[in-house]
Each structure stands twice: as C-alpha cells, then as structure tokens.
Design an enzyme around this catalytic site. Structure first.
Site, PDB file in Angstrom:
ATOM      1  CG  HIS A 170      -7.817  -0.317  30.348  1.00 56.41           C
ATOM      2  ND1 HIS A 170      -8.739  -0.417  28.828  1.00 56.41           N
ATOM      3  CD2 HIS A 170      -7.007  -0.035  30.828  1.00 56.41           C
ATOM      4  CE1 HIS A 170      -7.697  -0.254  28.146  1.00 56.41           C
ATOM      5  NE2 HIS A 170      -6.544   0.209  29.000  1.00 56.41           N
ATOM      6  CG  ASP A 205      -4.487   4.636  26.772  1.00 56.15           C
ATOM      7  OD1 ASP A 205      -2.774   5.264  27.056  1.00 56.15           O
ATOM      8  OD2 ASP A 205      -3.921   3.121  25.880  1.00 56.15           O
ATOM      9  CG  HIS A 207      -3.807  -0.584  26.273  1.00 51.86           C
ATOM     10  ND1 HIS A 207      -3.387   0.645  26.676  1.00 51.86           N
ATOM     11  CD2 HIS A 207      -3.291  -1.814  25.806  1.00 51.86           C
ATOM     12  CE1 HIS A 207      -1.733  -0.176  27.004  1.00 51.86           C
ATOM     13  NE2 HIS A 207      -2.289  -1.927  26.775  1.00 51.86           N
ATOM     14  CG  ASP A 294      -0.310   3.287  26.374  1.00 47.86           C
ATOM     15  OD1 ASP A 294      -1.179   4.114  25.921  1.00 47.86           O
ATOM     16  OD2 ASP A 294      -0.861   2.707  27.091  1.00 47.86           O
TER      17      ASP A 294
HETATM   18 ZN   LIG Z   1      -2.983   2.217  27.212  1.00 39.02          ZN
END
Ligand SMILES: [Zn+2]
Length: 357
Positions: A170, A205, A207, A294
């Site tokens: 991120h 991931d 996200h 995750d």
């Molecule tokens: Zn993540």
C-alpha cells in the site's frame, strides 16, 4: 530456495490503529513474523539476514523527500513544542490535505511546509501507519529482505522468499498507508529490472496493491496485476477497479481483478488463471509475487473465503510459470493461520522439496 529476514524487522511495534472512529489494538504484530519463521524452519529453509543496502535500492521507488520524512519524523515529532500539548509517542496525522489522487500523475511536489505536523498529513494517508521510534529501521530492513531475495532469484536461485514485515504494497511513491511504509514488492521489482528487461508483480493479497500500481502505472517495463476483494466496500477503496489499465507508455500494463466479497477458492483461482493468461501474454523475465494471507476465511479483516488449499494452488500455478520468482510477504493477520498458509503455499510451489537447499 532461500529466505531473507532481519531481526530489526521486529522492532516496529505499533500501538494503535483507528477503525470506524475507534482506537483499536494493532493487527500488524511482530508475532506474525515469528509464525512465518516457524514454518520456514520446519521446512528446512535457511533464513539469511540481508545486507544493509541503505536507501539506494529505493531510489527508483520512493521520492527523496518522502524517505527524508520517514527517516526523521519520529525524532522531529517528539521534539515538537506546542503550548499545552505534549506530542504523542507515535506520529499520526491530524490533517488530510487535498490531493486529486489521479493515477496518471505519479509525482507530487514535496510538501510545501517544513512543519512535521503538515508533512505527517501529507505523507501518511491514514491512521493505520503510526511512526514509532523503530518504524523507519524495520520498514527499511523489510525492503532489504526483498532486495536480497531479488538478487538471489536473479542469480539463478529460482525462488526466494522475503519475509517482509511491515508489509509494503500500500506504500505509494510518497505516501504510507494500510500498515505499509516502504514498498518491498516494488523494491524487488526495481532490483530485478537491473538484470531483466521485463518484470511482473502479481499481487494476491486480499487488498488491492495500490501502492505498487501507482509506482509503476506509467511504465511498460513492469506489469502489475492484482487479484483482490472489490474495493468499492473494502480498503483501499479509491483504486483497484477493473478499468485501471495503466497510462501513457504503461497503458495495458496494469490489470485489476476485483472479486465480490464472500468469494471462495473457485472464484479466486478463476481470476488467478486470468492473471496467468495476462502474464503469459506479457512474457516477463522475472516475477514478484506479493503474497498475502488475509484472503483466509477466518482472518480478522478478510472479506474473502479462501481455505488452505487455495494457497497450495497459488503455489503450483506460480511454479508452473518457470520464472525466477521473488515471493514477498504482504498481509495476513490471523497469527495462527499464516504459518500453515505459508506451508501450504510452499507445498504447492515445490511439492518434492527439491528446491529447498
Ligand atoms: Zn491485505
């Protein structure tokens, strides 16, 4: 196969995380790394401490003003003198400056104010990225693990695993966010580019890998692909949509495959097969796999429903590409699940254990 990790990556111990207006206990705990190390030890995979490269491998990834800020923010913050308020033990923003966020504009000017309070608003995009006394060092060493793994893979090592913590995907060129300060996957890709003309980053991931996308969005030499939960209702919200395909010379070199919340193995692996087809068309000479756990069904922040078999399947598909591959650890917050998830992934990657040495 070799793995890379520095003890200094354990020093970063965030104390707080703002969620829905409440100060919560942090989820990026040092125990995450311990769990992953346990799996590596059980599989007989040697873990090496990466060399200290300093900031030089990040020159192509992050802006110098941002690196200066991250390196010095905690000391400057603690030295602040404000009447009636003592600065907190962690650096956190209380400002949200306007920025248009257009992905085709990868560079902002440095923050126009010399104030550490102003710069904290400018460079930290959310309240999940507190800067403590050791954050810079842990984040920097995390990128060193990725760079050392890139050198190992590029030098004929086949696969290399970077136990990156804190995570990185991120982190934008000049912005921390989502528990990430420095982008280790991007640092690995940048390092691979020194010896390979085309590199791809595949992010699995839960996200969207928004920072990695932003860093390479205008470039044709690094393809970025991300399979993730639909960002309309999930972090990072503002990017990760299917229409984002890259810009300028990078047009067509970014692929987002957002999945409906609640998706399980079948939908995820179907999207992964689409990613594999795009990779085959791009024909990279090396791969960075941004590997998060995750996506696991019981992860405390997951909206996807993968089980352990999915990680085995991801490993098998990545192995089938036959590319020098750097596996960069990203998220995964259920401490008791991420060790077994890594084990399942490694089984899929190398079922015979032949590449273990
Ligand atoms: Zn993540």
């Amino acid at each position: 196969m070799k793995a890379f990790f520095s003890e200094e990556q354990l020093l970063h111990t965030p104390r707080q995380f703002m969620r829905l207006g409440r100060i919560c206990a942090p989820t990026d705990l040092p125990s995450r790394a311990e769990s992953l190390r346990g799996t590596l030890a059980a599989r007989g995979i040697a873990v090496e401490t990466p060399p200290d490269y300093g900031r030089s491998p990040l020159a192509d990834v992050h802006s110098p003003d941002y690196l200066d800020y991250l390196e010095n923010a905690h000391a400057r913050w603690r030295a602040l003198e404000m009447p009636g308020v003592e600065p907190g033990e962690e650096v956190l923003p209380n400002l949200s400056p306007y920025h248009n966020g257009r992905v085709e504009q990868p560079r902002r000017s440095p923050c126009p104010s010399p104030s550490v309070v102003a710069q904290t608003g400018y460079y930290l995009s959310d309240l999940s990225c507190p800067i403590g006394p050791h954050t810079w060092r842990s984040a920097l060493r995390s990128t060193h693990s990725a760079v050392a793994a890139a050198d190992h893979a590029a030098g004929g090592g086949g696969f290399a695993y970077a136990l990156c913590r804190p995570s990185g995907h991120h982190a934008h060129r000049d912005r921390a966010g989502g528990f990430c300060y420095l982008n280790s996957s991007a640092a690995a890709a940048s390092r691979l580019r020194q010896t390979r003309s085309r590199v791809a980053v595949l992010d699995v991931d839960a996200h969207h890998g928004d920072g990695t996308q932003q860093i390479f969005y205008l470039r044709p030499d690094v393809m970025t692909i991300s399979v993730h939960a639909d960002p309309a209702g999930y972090y990072p919200f503002y990017t990760g949509y299917a229409h984002e395909r890259g810009h300028g010379a990078g047009e067509g070199c970014n692929l987002n495959l957002p999945l409906p919340h609640g998706s399980g193995n079948a939908a995820f692996l179907q999207a992964l097969d689409q990613a594999m087809a795009a990779l085959a068309a791009y024909a990279p000479e090396a791969l960075v796999l941004a590997l998060g756990f995750d996506t696991y069904k019981d992860d405390p922040i997951s909206v996807l429903r993968l089980d352990m078999d999915a990680y085995r399947q991801i490993g098998a598909r990545v192995a089938a590409l036959g590319l020098p591959t750097v596996i960069v650890q990203e998220g995964g917050y259920m401490v008791q699940a991420i060790g077994p998830a890594l084990d399942a992934f490694l089984q899929g990657l190398d079922p015979t254990g032949a590449r273990r040495a």
